[in-house]
Design an enzyme around this catalytic site. Sequence first.
Site, PDB file in Angstrom:
ATOM      1  N   PRO A  51       0.827  -1.211   0.000  1.00 18.18           N
ATOM      2  CA  PRO A  51       0.000   0.000   0.000  1.00 18.18           C
ATOM      3  C   PRO A  51       0.867   1.270   0.000  1.00 18.18           C
ATOM      4  CG  PRO A  51      -0.307  -1.289   2.014  1.00 18.18           C
ATOM      5  CD  PRO A  51       0.663  -2.025   1.188  1.00 18.18           C
ATOM      6  N   PRO A  52       0.261   2.436  -0.266  1.00 18.89           N
ATOM      7  CA  PRO A  52       1.042   3.668  -0.314  1.00 18.89           C
ATOM      8  C   PRO A  52       1.617   4.004   1.062  1.00 18.89           C
ATOM      9  CG  PRO A  52      -1.202   4.014  -1.137  1.00 18.89           C
ATOM     10  CD  PRO A  52      -1.159   2.647  -0.571  1.00 18.89           C
ATOM     11  N   GLY A  53       2.770   4.634   1.061  1.00 17.39           N
ATOM     12  CA  GLY A  53       3.336   5.164   2.296  1.00 17.39           C
ATOM     13  C   GLY A  53       3.997   4.156   3.205  1.00 17.39           C
ATOM     14  N   VAL A  54       4.329   2.961   2.681  1.00 19.96           N
ATOM     15  CA  VAL A  54       4.993   1.988   3.543  1.00 19.96           C
ATOM     16  C   VAL A  54       6.503   1.999   3.351  1.00 19.96           C
ATOM     17  CG1 VAL A  54       3.050   0.438   3.830  1.00 19.96           C
ATOM     18  CG2 VAL A  54       4.561   0.151   1.878  1.00 19.96           C
ATOM     19  N   GLY A  55       6.983   2.939   2.550  1.00 22.09           N
ATOM     20  CA  GLY A  55       8.441   3.092   2.466  1.00 22.09           C
ATOM     21  C   GLY A  55       9.082   2.435   1.254  1.00 22.09           C
ATOM     22  N   LYS A  56       8.296   2.131   0.221  1.00 22.22           N
ATOM     23  CA  LYS A  56       8.866   1.459  -0.957  1.00 22.22           C
ATOM     24  C   LYS A  56       9.881   2.369  -1.650  1.00 22.22           C
ATOM     25  CE  LYS A  56       4.795   0.874  -2.830  1.00 22.22           C
ATOM     26  NZ  LYS A  56       3.926   1.513  -1.825  1.00 22.22           N
ATOM     27  N   THR A  57       9.442   3.600  -1.928  1.00 18.18           N
ATOM     28  CA  THR A  57      10.319   4.545  -2.607  1.00 18.18           C
ATOM     29  C   THR A  57      11.526   4.849  -1.742  1.00 18.18           C
ATOM     30  OG1 THR A  57       8.290   5.557  -3.366  1.00 18.18           O
ATOM     31  CG2 THR A  57      10.314   6.743  -3.827  1.00 18.18           C
ATOM     32  N   SER A  65     -14.884 -11.689  -0.756  1.00 17.64           N
ATOM     33  CA  SER A  65     -14.482 -11.863   0.639  1.00 17.64           C
ATOM     34  C   SER A  65     -15.538 -11.378   1.608  1.00 17.64           C
ATOM     35  CB  SER A  65     -13.154 -11.142   0.898  1.00 17.64           C
ATOM     36  OG  SER A  65     -13.366  -9.760   0.934  1.00 17.64           O
ATOM     37  N   LYS A  74      -5.744  -7.397   6.344  1.00 17.38           N
ATOM     38  CA  LYS A  74      -7.047  -7.294   6.992  1.00 17.38           C
ATOM     39  C   LYS A  74      -6.899  -7.341   8.512  1.00 17.38           C
ATOM     40  CE  LYS A  74      -9.731  -9.180   3.191  1.00 17.38           C
ATOM     41  NZ  LYS A  74     -10.332 -10.398   2.643  1.00 17.38           N
TER      42      LYS A  74
HETATM   43  P1  ADP Z   1       5.718   4.423  -0.808  1.00 12.82           P
HETATM   44  O1  ADP Z   1       6.779   4.549  -1.838  1.00 12.82           O
HETATM   45  O2  ADP Z   1       5.599   3.039  -0.262  1.00 12.82           O
HETATM   46  O3  ADP Z   1       4.409   4.981  -1.180  1.00 12.82           O
HETATM   47  P2  ADP Z   1       7.381   6.258   0.653  1.00 12.82           P
HETATM   48  O4  ADP Z   1       8.665   5.560   0.444  1.00 12.82           O
HETATM   49  O5  ADP Z   1       7.126   7.482  -0.131  1.00 12.82           O
HETATM   50  O6  ADP Z   1       6.182   5.250   0.482  1.00 12.82           O
HETATM   51  O7  ADP Z   1       7.230   6.555   2.193  1.00 12.82           O
HETATM   52  C1  ADP Z   1       6.520   7.626   2.731  1.00 12.82           C
HETATM   53  C2  ADP Z   1       7.268   8.230   3.882  1.00 12.82           C
HETATM   54  O8  ADP Z   1       7.304   7.352   4.985  1.00 12.82           O
HETATM   55  C3  ADP Z   1       8.705   8.526   3.555  1.00 12.82           C
HETATM   56  O9  ADP Z   1       9.052   9.734   4.109  1.00 12.82           O
HETATM   57  C4  ADP Z   1       9.471   7.397   4.212  1.00 12.82           C
HETATM   58  O10 ADP Z   1      10.766   7.787   4.580  1.00 12.82           O
HETATM   59  C5  ADP Z   1       8.633   7.116   5.435  1.00 12.82           C
HETATM   60  N1  ADP Z   1       8.718   5.720   5.853  1.00 12.82           N
HETATM   61  C6  ADP Z   1       7.949   4.697   5.450  1.00 12.82           C
HETATM   62  N2  ADP Z   1       8.286   3.558   6.048  1.00 12.82           N
HETATM   63  C7  ADP Z   1       9.309   3.847   6.878  1.00 12.82           C
HETATM   64  C8  ADP Z   1      10.102   3.053   7.778  1.00 12.82           C
HETATM   65  N3  ADP Z   1       9.896   1.761   7.954  1.00 12.82           N
HETATM   66  N4  ADP Z   1      11.057   3.679   8.469  1.00 12.82           N
HETATM   67  C9  ADP Z   1      11.271   5.004   8.304  1.00 12.82           C
HETATM   68  N5  ADP Z   1      10.556   5.799   7.487  1.00 12.82           N
HETATM   69  C10 ADP Z   1       9.580   5.233   6.777  1.00 12.82           C
END
Ligand code: ADP
Length: 845
Positions: free
Chosen positions: A371-377, A732, A775
């Site tokens: 999902p978005p915002g989990v730190g992939k980028t 589901s 979930k």
């Molecule tokens: P995604 O690419 O998954 O949508 P992002 O990489 O843009 O998400 O992450 C969003 C923000 O959350 C970034 O600032 C990132 O550094 C931070 N972040 C997410 N997961 C972590 C983590 N496990 N530890 C530290 N920072 C995190």
Amino acid sequence: MKMAIPRNLPLLIIADGVLLPGSSMRVPVNNPKNMVMVKTHILRYNTLSSTVIGVIPRRAGSEKDDLSEIHDIGTAAVVVQVTGTNWPKPAYTLLVTGLCRFKVDKLLQEDPYAMARITQLDKVPGDGEEDMSSVNVAETFRLHANQLLEMLDVSVPIVGKLKKVMEKLPLTRLPDIFASIVKASYDEKLQVLDAVDIEERFQKALPLLLRQLEGLRLLKEAKKGGDRSVLPPGLKEKDTIILKPPRFRSRDAERRDRDSDGDEISELEGKIKAAGMPEHAAKACEKELKRLKKMPAAMPEYAMTRNYLELMADLPWSKESDDTLDITKARVDLDADHYGLDKLKKRVIEYLAVRQIKNSLKGPILCFIGPPGVGKTSVGRSIAQTLGRKFYRISLGGCYDQSDIRGHRRTYIGSMPGRIINGLRTAGVNNPVFLLDEIDKLGKGLHGDPAAALLEVLDPEQNFTFTDHYLNVPFDLSQVLFIATANSAATIPTPLLDRMEIIHVPGYTQEEKAEIALRHLVSKQLKEHGLTEEQLQFTEDGIKLIIARYTRESGVRALERKLGSVCRAVAVKVAEHQSRQKSIASPSVEEEEKKEVAPRQRPTEDALIEMPPEMPIVIDKLAIRDILGPAIYEREKSERLSQPGVAIGLAWTTMGGEIMFVEAAKMGGDRELTLTGQLGDVMKESAQLALTWVRSHAAECGLDQKTQEDLLRKTDVHIHFPAGAVGKDGPSAGVTITCVLVSLFSDRCVRCDTAMTGEITLRGMVSAVGGIKEKVLAAHRAGIYRIILPKRNETDLEEVPKNVLSQMTFVFARTLEDVLDAAFEGGFPHLKRTVVSEDVIPSKL
Ligand code: ADP
């Protein structure tokens, strides 16, 4: 080819030209009748005869669109080509070739386009020719025609062609053909068209031919003698078919232009030499440079060529950054940048280790899905950092065209290289880390599939000779480290998926989020807003409150934004404080002066009291409420579940897991089922299944006689799936809908501490579903600690973090009876148990 002329012909009425048999012409079509004819007759049918039309002249100058002004003889013609345009307004251009004359017998229709019954007047090619032995003038005509051809420039296509076929051309065809190539007025051509009798046709065409010949001869002589005035009366120079040589600009003017561009070009040349290109690229540049030097700078192509050369010079053909792949350091770096994400980090380290041992980047590329915002980028960025490589992110969302990846050919005005080459130019080295963001959002447009182009980019067997259309020479991508990200694997094209090593990144638990915020996000946000820990401190409670009440997400993006809002609010206070302190500590010169005049304007006791409290500002729960306003997500479960007809389902979307309050209402009617909410088809089927099961088990569910009757005969049911505007689909929700219906009809509440997921079969079996981890985390986030899951999903719980599992209770259900027993206080003792053997449980969906 022999062509039959239909008796009924659609008419193309042209105002300022005469088409003669054997010749071709382009006819612009823009009046309404002709447009309709092209659209409905020529373009709709694709038989050969549908391309035969009657081209008929209209009196020159007559504006009317009516048919009274048309000539009575026309030329049957075959439409060889239709081209269309929409700009500035819709219009077609037809390329037509005349076949034979015809006479209009009767107009059959005027609208929507003219159609006439006709009589063919002469033979079509291939139908045999008329006897010409009695026509004396014919041979004379051929003689002069040959003379004319001799005098004309063979490089003009029509002249060259005519010369070639002249020998074989039947005599009868000559008058029409030559009358159409010589300069003649509309009326003169009309007279040739009207000459149905072949002898008369020669008589009419011969003078035109002779006049042209004479004109050419005089012109030649005049050229020889340098005198252009000896043209026959009534004939102007432009009336002769001679191509004028193109006009050249004076050499001086050109040289002047070139001098000013000379510096620029030699600078460019130097840059190209310094770029360290491979031979093929250097050669291409050399060729283009040569062209550029010859081109006047005002030409549009000049700018295009220069842009191209500049790109070539800028590209990192041999520039690379030093790779510092050290696994121990990579592990430390990844840990330092990111909290948690253990599985992801482990896989990344493994991946890098293999690459270090093999000393090559070949192999599948990494793809992070979550999902978005989990730190992939952000993990992608860390990988680049630890490797000492440049990082470049290419967003593929909304990339609909293969030219987005592979560029446009340089023949287009405004053509550009694709995103890969652009990225390399920006990165400035040939071994960056490219993050292909949102690879699951690739579109599919009209102009080639971007996924196919991307496949070429990612294939290690091919990508060392990746050829961007704009560049037109191969560029070696084999040193680039590609990493892809996506929200869901479902929409990634399969061939691409095959090339990738998928790593799932799940959402975070509430505790993990708090840790991430405390360790990383807070300091990042403080820095971004120019604040320090001496000025602002978040308490753990405050952060937990933001997580629980101000965000509901799998990742931490909204959390980071909220922290940002708090920082901004505090920044205002800090800035105000600073400016006040400044004004007390060091009043400006003007203020000093004012002081002299009005000493009473010094800060008073009151002003000092107004100042903010001592630094640092501590952000606790109270401060959060103050700054962020009332909580956005209140705990709604208890109040919602205090009435029958509601249950909590668990859904999985590309945004992660979500809890979902499924609601139902009943009313008098005739057994209709209404569903609302953002639903897919599979969800509708689940609802049907659930309703059927409840109807067939009404008595066992303990419904009284009247309710049973109602349920079976005269009740409409409405089910609603609220929870946001995110599309919900996938099988589901069956168990949740069943519980909602049973609750609605039995007037009993579903337990408010329980959420559920699972699909059902018509016979009441509970089958496995996907996205269990997401979930469970969603339920945990929402403060629901008891979950009913399909028995078959028991093993999926291994993926859920231990600290979450330890707080939760799970009920594993094989059948709907198990579900109902677990979902309602006291269960349903009268329900007959369905006997289950393992093999009847459908496999995981
Ligand atoms: P995604 O690419 O998954 O949508 P992002 O990489 O843009 O998400 O992450 C969003 C923000 O959350 C970034 O600032 C990132 O550094 C931070 N972040 C997410 N997961 C972590 C983590 N496990 N530890 C530290 N920072 C995190």
